[in-house]
Scaffold this motif. Sequence first.
Motif: not given
Length: 416
Positions: A263-274, A324-333, A378-384
């Motif tokens: 919770t102290e080092h929250f990064v965006c985008p959050t990793p997507i497991p599996n 997958e679309e959202v994850f790549c978008r948050q990386l600017g890809k 804090k929400a990661g992509i997977q929470d949506y």
Amino acid sequence: MVQNWKRWGAIVLFFPFVILSLEVIFRLANPPALRYYRDVKLLHAYHPEYGVTLAPNERRFVRHYADLWQGQFTTNSFGLRGQNEPNPNLPKLVCLGDSLVMGFGVSDEDTFCSILDGYEENGTTYQSLNFGVDAYGSLGSYKRLKDLSGKIDKIKKVLFFISPNDFTMPNELRAQGILPDDENDALHENDLEWKNKFRIQFELTRVSYLLQALKLAYEQTKVKWAQTKYILQMDSEQIAKAPLEYLHDAFFVPVKKIQCEDTEHFVCPTPIPNLQIQCSDTPINPNDLEPLPETTTRAYDLMIQFAKEKGFEFIPVILPMQIEEVFCRQLGKYNPLGNYALRAKKYLDSKSVKTLEILPYTNTMCGREFTSHGKTKKAGIQDYYIPGDGHLTKLGNLWAAESIRSALKEKKPNAF
């Protein structure tokens, strides 16, 4: 002779008795594995024009068979999701599309279409109505729009949500006999024999718990068999091409370390497991992609023409439905799963119809605070998105409604 007749009579009566007994047992037991499918089935009704619709005046609490979601599911007198009836004095904003629009995953009041109710633009307040029905393709959406437009007054804006399921399907799913919705429509649109058989099986499985259970078992067996054949085919090809690599992948599995939530080092985008997500630096040129199938373009043309005739604004919406679309978008890809949107936008651009693109608004997803099970996080992509299901969570629907509101405010109307 009399004994033979008695014997055959007993045999004839035995099978109906067994069937009736099983029906009673299923209804009394109501096993959780089948309860979800039964509840969803009873929310639907047969429609002669577009196959399946939502039954009017239904009210059921639906719990997903794997406990992925649960919620209250209500329909009004028109068979629209939600309790509110159309207000004859208010202009209407219509949400049109498949299960994501209808709102599998949340209760009535938490669907993004419900949250859009009361949308205000240029001093006009709109009532939102949810025309969404699960498994509808482009042609089914057009037919539902045409049907309901003759029953509901003052439709001013129609938000048509384009789904990748309409005209795209991964090869591994296609190999299992799963086809895009528009392709299914094209196969059966003029097949009267298929339509008659579909109506009979639909009505029978709606009445009988036993018949629905048998139908589900048959369909799942077909899918499992197709999956097994596909896996065997892939394994055989890999063994032939790279036997050592196959042995390594099959028998040497790396140990995954469990990562605690930081919770102290929250990064965006959050990793997507599996998920092994591959992103590219730039999207593919739309001219290099396969054009839309004829069934899809015909449905789009019909909706565009219908909007002109009725005088309402037709707004195709591209809402990101794949994590997958959202994850790549948050990386600017960019992720290739977004190619469906490029294909649809290219065709609609050629018809001078502007699309409402919601992907840019995914930048607001990561890090948003929300409450889950009494805890603020804090929400990661997977929470949506509901895991393994693809529909939007309560938070995802809220984000979608907010993003659509903002996009509508910023867009210029289509000029026909």
